[in-house]
Design a protein around this motif. Structure first.
Motif, PDB file in Angstrom:
ATOM      1  N   THR A 174       0.835  -1.204   0.000  1.00  0.00           N
ATOM      2  CA  THR A 174       0.000   0.000   0.000  1.00  0.00           C
ATOM      3  C   THR A 174       0.868   1.252   0.000  1.00  0.00           C
ATOM      4  O   THR A 174       0.602   2.210  -0.744  1.00  0.00           O
ATOM      5  CB  THR A 174      -0.925   0.010   1.234  1.00  0.00           C
ATOM      6  N   PHE A 175       1.914   1.244   0.825  1.00  0.00           N
ATOM      7  CA  PHE A 175       2.818   2.394   0.904  1.00  0.00           C
ATOM      8  C   PHE A 175       3.533   2.613  -0.428  1.00  0.00           C
ATOM      9  O   PHE A 175       3.612   3.743  -0.925  1.00  0.00           O
ATOM     10  CB  PHE A 175       3.847   2.178   2.021  1.00  0.00           C
ATOM     11  N   THR A 176       4.037   1.536  -1.023  1.00  0.00           N
ATOM     12  CA  THR A 176       4.755   1.637  -2.302  1.00  0.00           C
ATOM     13  C   THR A 176       3.856   2.225  -3.383  1.00  0.00           C
ATOM     14  O   THR A 176       4.262   3.118  -4.134  1.00  0.00           O
ATOM     15  CB  THR A 176       5.284   0.258  -2.736  1.00  0.00           C
ATOM     16  N   HIS A 177       2.637   1.737  -3.465  1.00  0.00           N
ATOM     17  CA  HIS A 177       1.698   2.254  -4.470  1.00  0.00           C
ATOM     18  C   HIS A 177       1.318   3.704  -4.171  1.00  0.00           C
ATOM     19  O   HIS A 177       1.145   4.506  -5.098  1.00  0.00           O
ATOM     20  CB  HIS A 177       0.439   1.380  -4.519  1.00  0.00           C
ATOM     21  N   ALA A 178       1.205   4.044  -2.885  1.00  0.00           N
ATOM     22  CA  ALA A 178       0.758   5.393  -2.509  1.00  0.00           C
ATOM     23  C   ALA A 178       1.799   6.458  -2.827  1.00  0.00           C
ATOM     24  O   ALA A 178       1.439   7.580  -3.199  1.00  0.00           O
ATOM     25  CB  ALA A 178       0.421   5.428  -1.018  1.00  0.00           C
ATOM     26  N   ILE A 179       3.083   6.121  -2.707  1.00  0.00           N
ATOM     27  CA  ILE A 179       4.118   7.133  -2.975  1.00  0.00           C
ATOM     28  C   ILE A 179       4.526   7.152  -4.443  1.00  0.00           C
ATOM     29  O   ILE A 179       5.195   8.091  -4.887  1.00  0.00           O
ATOM     30  CB  ILE A 179       5.383   6.926  -2.105  1.00  0.00           C
ATOM     31  N   SER A 180       4.126   6.143  -5.208  1.00  0.00           N
ATOM     32  CA  SER A 180       4.599   6.005  -6.586  1.00  0.00           C
ATOM     33  C   SER A 180       3.664   6.668  -7.591  1.00  0.00           C
ATOM     34  O   SER A 180       2.444   6.687  -7.412  1.00  0.00           O
ATOM     35  CB  SER A 180       4.754   4.524  -6.956  1.00  0.00           C
ATOM     36  N   THR A 181       4.271   7.191  -8.656  1.00  0.00           N
ATOM     37  CA  THR A 181       3.496   7.700  -9.785  1.00  0.00           C
ATOM     38  C   THR A 181       2.829   6.538 -10.511  1.00  0.00           C
ATOM     39  O   THR A 181       1.701   6.637 -10.995  1.00  0.00           O
ATOM     40  CB  THR A 181       4.418   8.467 -10.749  1.00  0.00           C
ATOM     41  N   LYS A 182       3.573   5.429 -10.595  1.00  0.00           N
ATOM     42  CA  LYS A 182       3.018   4.185 -11.139  1.00  0.00           C
ATOM     43  C   LYS A 182       3.693   3.036 -10.417  1.00  0.00           C
ATOM     44  O   LYS A 182       4.854   3.131 -10.003  1.00  0.00           O
ATOM     45  CB  LYS A 182       3.241   4.092 -12.655  1.00  0.00           C
ATOM     46  N   ALA A 183       2.959   1.927 -10.237  1.00  0.00           N
ATOM     47  CA  ALA A 183       3.511   0.800  -9.484  1.00  0.00           C
ATOM     48  C   ALA A 183       2.820  -0.496  -9.905  1.00  0.00           C
ATOM     49  O   ALA A 183       1.677  -0.493 -10.361  1.00  0.00           O
ATOM     50  CB  ALA A 183       3.339   1.024  -7.985  1.00  0.00           C
ATOM     51  N   THR A 184       3.544  -1.602  -9.748  1.00  0.00           N
ATOM     52  CA  THR A 184       2.988  -2.933 -10.015  1.00  0.00           C
ATOM     53  C   THR A 184       3.386  -3.871  -8.877  1.00  0.00           C
ATOM     54  O   THR A 184       4.410  -3.681  -8.221  1.00  0.00           O
ATOM     55  CB  THR A 184       3.517  -3.523 -11.344  1.00  0.00           C
ATOM     56  N   SER A 185       2.565  -4.891  -8.654  1.00  0.00           N
ATOM     57  CA  SER A 185       2.838  -5.874  -7.608  1.00  0.00           C
ATOM     58  C   SER A 185       2.471  -7.260  -8.108  1.00  0.00           C
ATOM     59  O   SER A 185       1.627  -7.417  -9.003  1.00  0.00           O
ATOM     60  CB  SER A 185       2.022  -5.578  -6.344  1.00  0.00           C
ATOM     61  N   VAL A 186       3.119  -8.252  -7.526  1.00  0.00           N
ATOM     62  CA  VAL A 186       2.738  -9.647  -7.771  1.00  0.00           C
ATOM     63  C   VAL A 186       2.245 -10.200  -6.449  1.00  0.00           C
ATOM     64  O   VAL A 186       2.990 -10.251  -5.469  1.00  0.00           O
ATOM     65  CB  VAL A 186       3.935 -10.485  -8.283  1.00  0.00           C
ATOM     66  N   ASP A 187       0.952 -10.582  -6.386  1.00  0.00           N
ATOM     67  CA  ASP A 187       0.435 -11.109  -5.116  1.00  0.00           C
ATOM     68  C   ASP A 187      -0.436 -12.330  -5.366  1.00  0.00           C
ATOM     69  O   ASP A 187      -0.863 -12.610  -6.484  1.00  0.00           O
ATOM     70  CB  ASP A 187      -0.342 -10.045  -4.346  1.00  0.00           C
ATOM     71  N   ARG A 188      -0.676 -13.049  -4.278  1.00  0.00           N
ATOM     72  CA  ARG A 188      -1.559 -14.217  -4.318  1.00  0.00           C
ATOM     73  C   ARG A 188      -2.387 -14.201  -3.049  1.00  0.00           C
ATOM     74  O   ARG A 188      -1.831 -14.092  -1.942  1.00  0.00           O
ATOM     75  CB  ARG A 188      -0.742 -15.512  -4.421  1.00  0.00           C
ATOM     76  N   LEU A 189      -3.703 -14.267  -3.190  1.00  0.00           N
ATOM     77  CA  LEU A 189      -4.617 -14.199  -2.053  1.00  0.00           C
ATOM     78  C   LEU A 189      -4.357 -12.964  -1.199  1.00  0.00           C
ATOM     79  O   LEU A 189      -4.405 -12.999   0.031  1.00  0.00           O
ATOM     80  CB  LEU A 189      -4.500 -15.474  -1.201  1.00  0.00           C
ATOM     81  N   GLY A 190      -4.018 -11.849  -1.864  1.00  0.00           N
ATOM     82  CA  GLY A 190      -3.844 -10.582  -1.154  1.00  0.00           C
ATOM     83  C   GLY A 190      -2.503 -10.391  -0.501  1.00  0.00           C
ATOM     84  O   GLY A 190      -2.281  -9.395   0.172  1.00  0.00           O
ATOM     85  N   THR A 191      -1.571 -11.338  -0.708  1.00  0.00           N
ATOM     86  CA  THR A 191      -0.248 -11.241  -0.088  1.00  0.00           C
ATOM     87  C   THR A 191       0.814 -11.130  -1.172  1.00  0.00           C
ATOM     88  O   THR A 191       0.790 -11.879  -2.153  1.00  0.00           O
ATOM     89  CB  THR A 191       0.043 -12.491   0.775  1.00  0.00           C
TER      90      THR A 191
END
Length: 378
Positions: A237-254
């Motif tokens: 959440t923090f990474t996405h909030a401070i970034s102009t653009k962001a991507t994540s790889v997650d499974r079941l919300g983790t």
């Protein structure tokens, strides 16, 4: 002083360029030296300075379009006669000799003492009229006249493979030399700047990575900011909030792999890497920590039982050797501990900032960024 509004550069210049001096912007081929210069010129205009562009390798319309592409609106400055152009491109195309060009340039220097005069560019003069003694002497005369008239000049110069004695002679004419260069590491090419001469004295300044954004202008580039912390503390959440653009790889919300983001903030642009909090990812955390420029350690303020894990992670990524900020996240919840309580529990030195945040509501993020970037700049 002429402030460039590029924080790291102004620091290297001891506050900015000294007025009534001759400044050389010396660039490697491939650097967007004109875009860099336009950003500085716009800063000078905002300081109520007058600017005169002497255009040689492209016409006036192209220069104005460059301003526009960099989101630098000069319409009001042009209307109020704060910026003007002498377009020598057409005259050069029409095969005028350097003696004719000399007349226009000398006249511009004599009659515009209250302007910052920008030559774009000296290397084009050499390329068009040759690198012989005659051309060099004309360039020398222009710079000498500028000094005599106490006119501030900024001359762009691309370091094509001229003979060493030509480059040395050109550079010797100037009080201050700002170098824009390329650096290549692992097949990635980056721009950097440094000052090699300041007010007639040789100077060795730090090499500062930069990018030119459209829009956005010149930003100091930070290749790696690390975001880490215990499981479920709010790193993604923090990474996405401070970034102009962001991507994540997650499974079941983790998060099961790296979060990756890119941020543009004030005079900085940075790549952001967020690591999962589980211990099985510690080898990745250790690897990323080696070359990180700064770090955010994210804590869930409601879970003191996770703080020992946070202390382990500080050691794993060697955070004590780099600037870092502790983020006390989820401060909007009733169970959230106070900043003083958190500091005591993790035995954190007073010099390390703890910033209260609510990342999912983007609260406290600017303070967190300011705190880390201030450390990086010091």
């Amino acid at each position: 002083m002429l402030k460039t509004n590029i924080e790291k550069l102004d620091n290297q210049l001891n506050g900015g360029f000294k007025e009534k001096t001759q400044i050389l912007i010396s660039s490697s081929p491939g650097i967007r030296d004109l875009d860099f210069t336009l950003s500085m010129v716009y800063s000078f205009l905002k300081q109520n300075k007058k600017v005169l562009f002497i255009t040689i390798d492209q016409n006036q319309k192209s220069i104005k379009n460059k301003f526009f592409m960099n989101d630098l609106n000069i319409d009001s400055y042009e209307k109020n006669k704060k910026i003007d152009f002498i377009d020598l491109y057409k005259k050069i195309i029409e095969k005028e000799e350097i003696e004719d060009i000399d007349h226009y340039i000398q006249s511009a220097i004599i009659h515009n003492k209250d302007h910052i005069i920008v030559f774009n560019s000296l290397s084009s003069i050499l390329d068009i009229f040759g690198t012989g003694k005659k051309t060099i002497n004309f360039i020398q005369d222009w710079i000498k006249l500028s000094k005599k008239q106490k006119v501030t000049t900024i001359s762009l110069f691309i370091n094509w493979p001229y003979k060493k004695n030509i480059t040395t002679r050109i550079k010797s004419l100037f009080n201050t030399e700002l170098n824009l260069k390329l650096i290549e590491k692992q097949a990635i090419i980056r721009n950097y700047f440094h000052i090699s001469k300041l007010n007639n004295k040789i100077k060795k300044s730090d090499h500062t990575l930069f990018e030119i954004l459209q829009p956005g202008g010149i930003k100091e580039y930070i290749p790696k900011l690390l975001v880490t912390g215990p499981f479920n503390s709010g790193k993604t959440t923090f990474t996405h909030a401070i970034s102009t653009k962001a991507t994540s790889v997650d499974r079941l919300g983790t998060t099961i792999a790296l979060d990756y983001g890119h941020l543009n903030y004030k005079s900085y642009t940075a790549d952001v890497f967020g690591t999962p909090g589980q211990t099985r990812f510690d080898p990745l955390l250790k690897m990323l920590g080696k070359k990180a420029i700064g770090l955010f350690l994210i804590l869930d303020s409601t879970k003191p039982e996770s703080f020992p894990r946070a202390e382990e992670m500080i050691k794993t990524c060697n955070a004590t050797e780099i600037p870092y900020v502790v983020i006390a996240n989820k401060q909007d919840l009733k169970e959230a501990l106070s900043i003083n309580k958190i500091r005591n529990l993790i035995k954190l030195p007073k010099k390390i900032p703890i910033i209260p945040t609510v990342a999912n509501k983007k609260k406290g993020l600017n303070k967190a960024l300011d705190s880390l970037f201030n450390q990086i700049s010091d």
